[in-house]
Enzyme design. Structure first.
Site, PDB file in Angstrom:
ATOM      1  N   LYS A  69       0.843  -1.206   0.000  1.00 21.07           N
ATOM      2  CA  LYS A  69       0.000   0.000   0.000  1.00 21.07           C
ATOM      3  C   LYS A  69       0.878   1.256   0.000  1.00 21.07           C
ATOM      4  CE  LYS A  69      -0.361  -0.119   5.050  1.00 21.07           C
ATOM      5  NZ  LYS A  69      -1.227  -0.434   6.206  1.00 21.07           N
ATOM      6  N   TYR A  80      16.359  30.768   7.307  1.00 26.14           N
ATOM      7  CA  TYR A  80      15.172  31.499   7.765  1.00 26.14           C
ATOM      8  C   TYR A  80      15.215  31.763   9.260  1.00 26.14           C
ATOM      9  CZ  TYR A  80      12.594  30.824   3.366  1.00 26.14           C
ATOM     10  OH  TYR A  80      12.179  30.864   2.069  1.00 26.14           O
TER      11      TYR A  80
HETATM   12  C1  LIG Z   1      -0.507  -1.423   6.911  1.00 31.33           C
HETATM   13  C2  LIG Z   1      -1.147  -2.726   7.274  1.00 31.33           C
HETATM   14  C3  LIG Z   1      -0.373  -3.893   7.359  1.00 31.33           C
HETATM   15  C4  LIG Z   1       1.136  -3.880   7.325  1.00 31.33           C
HETATM   16  O1  LIG Z   1       1.579  -3.403   8.570  1.00 31.33           O
HETATM   17  P1  LIG Z   1       3.140  -3.289   8.951  1.00 31.33           P
HETATM   18  O2  LIG Z   1       3.121  -2.850  10.360  1.00 31.33           O
HETATM   19  O3  LIG Z   1       3.701  -2.259   8.031  1.00 31.33           O
HETATM   20  O4  LIG Z   1       3.751  -4.618   8.735  1.00 31.33           O
HETATM   21  C5  LIG Z   1      -1.042  -5.104   7.536  1.00 31.33           C
HETATM   22  N1  LIG Z   1      -2.390  -5.135   7.666  1.00 31.33           N
HETATM   23  C6  LIG Z   1      -3.152  -4.022   7.631  1.00 31.33           C
HETATM   24  C7  LIG Z   1      -4.614  -4.138   7.801  1.00 31.33           C
HETATM   25  C8  LIG Z   1      -2.562  -2.782   7.437  1.00 31.33           C
HETATM   26  O5  LIG Z   1      -3.318  -1.677   7.432  1.00 31.33           O
END
Ligand SMILES: *Cc1c(COP(=O)(O)O)cnc(C)c1O
Length: 349
Positions: free
Chosen positions: A35, A244
């Site tokens: 993702k 800045y």
């Molecule tokens: C993002 C996510 C993962 C992966 O989690 P990590 O902590 O990055 O391994 C797995 N399951 C769900 C539902 C997620 O939202």
């Protein structure tokens, strides 16, 4: 070259996948969470590299992300969508063969009516109260859902990065209570859950951050190196200020290197005056404010003028930088901006 270079080691990602896969037994299949464009590193390249090595289950947050991953992978691997079947997504889910994780009765109805017979999974809420059906809702629709043959039933742990947290066992109990004996493949664990041990592994695991070299997977191989080109070097006299709001004032003769990256590239303003860049293994402190496109660094102690400096690399990983910025490795990675040239390397290069 005026844009920074982000080097992504695809074999380190694969090595991390294999290491996480080895932590669970042969009865558990290890998927990959890609993702948010593979946590900012490029979902197409990462997913293709993992699929070539045999990874068969990929997870994304949104249907659009699933479409991009399908385009990169072609037919074959399963692509699960955490946000489920949202209104407007039907065509993409159907045409591209995505597997939505249905989160509510609304989504179940939408999926069954618009794409009868199409693959789907179910997400249950075991206490995090973020996504998924709660116990009562699940009990009401379970017979209907089970008769349609879900591909996967999953839930997500809220505190898996804290092994001693009582929430882990509570969610495990709830998950078992809601799913024992159903004969459907189950998934409870992301990276943190894998590290909690075999009770948490079930049939499929869903590591994300561990693949990309972040905590809580302490044994992870580092994946990214971010090198910032030096645009200009100047000598600053005592009493002069830098950047800045004049937050840095030189006490002595100081050499300042200005490097090409800033908060528009995900190097947060909270790094101002606190972060360290590296010339090989020599630390060079950031002085003054991080601005949108530029960061100023004290290089007085270097014997010659550096052409570039590292902000992520062997001396400083994503979680080290996250500590300085007051955030977590996940946010450092997913903030890495669009201006970097992403170079993908394999092997030891
Ligand atoms: C993002 C996510 C993962 C992966 O989690 P990590 O902590 O990055 O391994 C797995 N399951 C769900 C539902 C997620 O939202």
């Amino acid at each position: 070259m005026a844009t920074a270079s982000l080097r992504i080691d695809l074999d380190a990602i694969l090595g991390n996948w294999r290491a996480l896969d080895a932590l669970s037994g042969p009865g558990t299949e290890t998927g990959a969470v890609v993702k948010a464009d593979s946590y900012g590193l490029g979902a197409a390249r990462v997913a293709r590299h993992l699929a070539r090595a045999g990874v068969r289950k990929f997870f994304v947050a949104a249907t659009e992300e699933g479409a991009a991953v399908r385009q990169a992978l072609g037919e074959g691997p399963e692509i699960f969508v955490f946000s489920g079947h949202m209104a407007g997504d039907t065509e993409m889910i159907g045409d591209l063969g995505l597997t939505p994780m249905l989160n509510s009765l609304d989504q179940v109805t939408r999926h069954f009516e618009s794409l009868p017979g199409a693959p789907f999974g179910v997400q249950l809420d075991t206490g995090m109260n973020r996504l998924g059906m709660e116990e009562a809702e699940w009990e009401a629709v379970a017979p209907l859902i089970l008769s349609a043959g879900p591909r996967l039933i999953m839930s997500h742990l809220a505190c898996a990065d804290e092994p001693a947290h009582p929430m882990n066992a509570r969610q495990l109990d709830n998950f078992r209570y809601m799913t024992d004996g159903l004969g459907v493949p189950r998934s409870l664990s992301a990276t943190g859950g894998i590290l909690l041990g075999p009770d948490y592994h079930f049939d499929v695991t869903r590591p994300g951050i561990g693949l990309y070299g972040g905590l809580p997977f302490e044994a992870a191989r580092p994946v990214v190196r971010l090198t910032l080109p030096v645009v200009q070097i100047r000598d600053v006299a005592p009493g002069e200020t830098v950047g800045y709001s004049n937050t840095f004032e030189a006490e002595d003769e100081t050499r300042i290197a200005t490097v090409a990256a800033g908060y528009a590239d995900g190097l947060m303003r909270t790094l101002s005056g606190r972060a360290t860049l590296w010339h090989g293994d020599v630390p060079c402190p950031v002085v003054g404010r991080v601005s949108m496109d530029l960061i100023t660094v004290d290089v007085t102690h270097l014997p010659d003028s550096p052409r570039e400096l590292d902000i992520l690399g062997p001396q400083q990983g994503v979680d080290d930088l996250a500590d300085v910025a007051g955030t977590i490795g996940y946010e450092i990675l997913t903030s890495l901006g669009a201006r970097y040239q992403r170079h993908y390397v394999t092997g030891a290069a």
